[in-house]
Scaffold this active site. Structure first.
Site, PDB file in Angstrom:
ATOM      1  N   HIS A   1       4.307   4.045  19.015  1.00 56.78           N
ATOM      2  CA  HIS A   1       3.229   4.126  18.031  1.00 56.78           C
ATOM      3  C   HIS A   1       3.123   5.555  17.475  1.00 56.78           C
ATOM      4  CE1 HIS A   1      -0.795   2.102  16.771  1.00 56.78           C
ATOM      5  NE2 HIS A   1      -0.369   2.937  15.844  1.00 56.78           N
TER       6      HIS A   1
ATOM      7  N   GLY B   1       0.842  -1.183   0.000  1.00 59.50           N
ATOM      8  CA  GLY B   1       0.000   0.000   0.000  1.00 59.50           C
ATOM      9  C   GLY B   1       0.880   1.237   0.000  1.00 59.50           C
TER      10      GLY B   1
ATOM     11  N   GLU C   1      -0.766  -1.918  24.001  1.00 60.41           N
ATOM     12  CA  GLU C   1      -0.263  -0.560  24.139  1.00 60.41           C
ATOM     13  C   GLU C   1      -1.136   0.236  25.104  1.00 60.41           C
ATOM     14  OE1 GLU C   1      -0.083   1.173  20.260  1.00 60.41           O
ATOM     15  OE2 GLU C   1       1.208  -0.377  19.444  1.00 60.41           O
TER      16      GLU C   1
ATOM     17  N   ARG D   1       0.972  -2.861  12.477  1.00 55.37           N
ATOM     18  CA  ARG D   1       0.062  -3.244  13.543  1.00 55.37           C
ATOM     19  C   ARG D   1       0.729  -4.298  14.424  1.00 55.37           C
ATOM     20  NH1 ARG D   1      -1.908   0.711  12.959  1.00 55.37           N
ATOM     21  NH2 ARG D   1      -4.007   1.340  12.393  1.00 55.37           N
TER      22      ARG D   1
ATOM     23  N   THR E   1       3.274  -9.042  -2.039  1.00 59.28           N
ATOM     24  CA  THR E   1       1.977  -8.382  -2.087  1.00 59.28           C
ATOM     25  C   THR E   1       1.038  -9.150  -3.001  1.00 59.28           C
ATOM     26  OG1 THR E   1       0.808  -6.333  -2.721  1.00 59.28           O
ATOM     27  CG2 THR E   1       2.795  -6.888  -3.960  1.00 59.28           C
TER      28      THR E   1
ATOM     29  N   THR F   1       6.017  -1.105  11.708  1.00 61.95           N
ATOM     30  CA  THR F   1       5.353   0.183  11.922  1.00 61.95           C
ATOM     31  C   THR F   1       3.882   0.088  11.545  1.00 61.95           C
ATOM     32  OG1 THR F   1       6.016   0.868   9.691  1.00 61.95           O
ATOM     33  CG2 THR F   1       7.440   1.557  11.518  1.00 61.95           C
TER      34      THR F   1
END
Length: 314
Positions: free
Chosen positions: A280, A153, A261, A232, A174, A230
């Site tokens: 995050h 993406g 978190e 999830r 991908t 970076t």
């Protein structure tokens, strides 16, 4: 007519661009920034009486939506929306929107920063300098190394381009390859990508199934490899990652997201010198925040005006 918009995103404040946009539309922003833990009563009352919300990354459960009959739209000031019970929102007729394309350069830049921090052992160096020492660690260069990218993406494309610019071999796994627009990038299957990668950077959406990086995936990676996440926290089996780092199955990790978190005090990742952890904040540049907030506010305005925003999820 009800016009309250609850804002839980902590960097949006009275008097800013988003506040002005909403007020100019005749809406009333109400601020309840996410921070700490809300009681069950506070959660159930959060969206009551509101027609819309700009939501942070805290969970938005079915019960919170079911007790908010006036709620028409939830906009996420960011790309991820897995914190919102999408099925419940759809059943209750509540629209959910995200803001794609607002922070992918910020995410890619932090992924690169984590790669560099791991490559140059900055955890150890900075700690040594803080303690009064002058450590001179021999790190490694990114040029000539292999960068594996999972997901293609906007942020995946951005980090892949940075890898090419740095002289890295870039492999991308991908379901949507784009060879014509991806000079210098090799598309490969998942197994090939993780086995070849010196740095494996995750940029795929969170799924509802098992983590994509589990014990088997970690075992297949190079012993010298670095995992970068970076995207999830749910993409990685954290217990398996801890074990892989302890046993030397992989060399290190740069993590901006975790399964839980904020980070709990006894998380073993906290004390590992070969792990760099940030809070995050991949998408948290001033520029990205401005774009995300404006896009979220516009999505709410569009929904209330009977239009369909670009980032409509349900």
């Amino acid at each position: 007519m009800n016009n309250r918009i609850v804002i839980t995103t902590d960097y949006l404040r009275p008097g800013d661009t988003v506040d002005t946009m909403l007020r100019d539309r005749g809406l009333e922003p109400v601020y309840s920034p996410a921070g700490g833990t809300r009681t069950d009563e506070e959660k159930l009352a959060l969206f009551k009486g509101a027609v819309g919300a700009i939501a942070a990354s805290e969970p938005v459960a079915r019960a919170m939506l079911a007790t908010s009959p006036m709620l028409k739209v939830i906009a996420r000031a960011g790309v991820g929306y897995d914190n919102v019970d999408i099925d419940a929102a759809a059943e209750l007729g509540i629209r959910v929107c995200n803001t794609p394309g607002v922070n992918h350069h910020a995410v890619a830049e932090l992924a690169l920063a984590l790669m560099l921090a791991c490559a140059r052992r900055l955890n150890t160096v900075l700690a040594g300098v803080d303690d009064g020492g002058w450590p001179r660690e021999a790190g490694t260069e990114l040029r000539g190394k292999s960068l594996g990218v999972i997901g293609y993406g906007p942020s995946g494309k951005a980090i892949a381009a940075l890898g090419v610019a740095l002289g890295m071999r870039v492999l991308v796994s991908t379901a949507h390859p784009d060879s014509e627009q991806s000079s210098g990038i090799e598309f490969a299957d998942f197994d090939t990508t993780i086995k070849a990668a010196d740095y494996l950077s995750l940029h795929s959406r969170a799924g509802k199934g098992d983590p994509i990086i589990d014990a088997a995936s970690l075992s297949a990676m190079k012993n010298s490899a670095i995992l970068i996440n970076t995207a999830r926290g749910s993409l990685v089996d954290e217990a398996a990652l801890v074990e892989a780092l302890k046993t030397g199955e992989i060399a290190g990790a740069g993590l901006d997201v975790l399964q839980r978190e904020p980070m709990v005090e006894d998380n073993p990742l906290r004390t590992m010198s070969n792990v760099v952890i940030t809070s995050h904040l991949a998408g948290q540049t001033l520029e990205a925040r401005e774009r995300a907030g404006v896009a979220a506010a516009q999505a709410i305005i569009d929904i209330l005006d009977g239009k369909t925003p670009q980032g409509t999820v349900v």
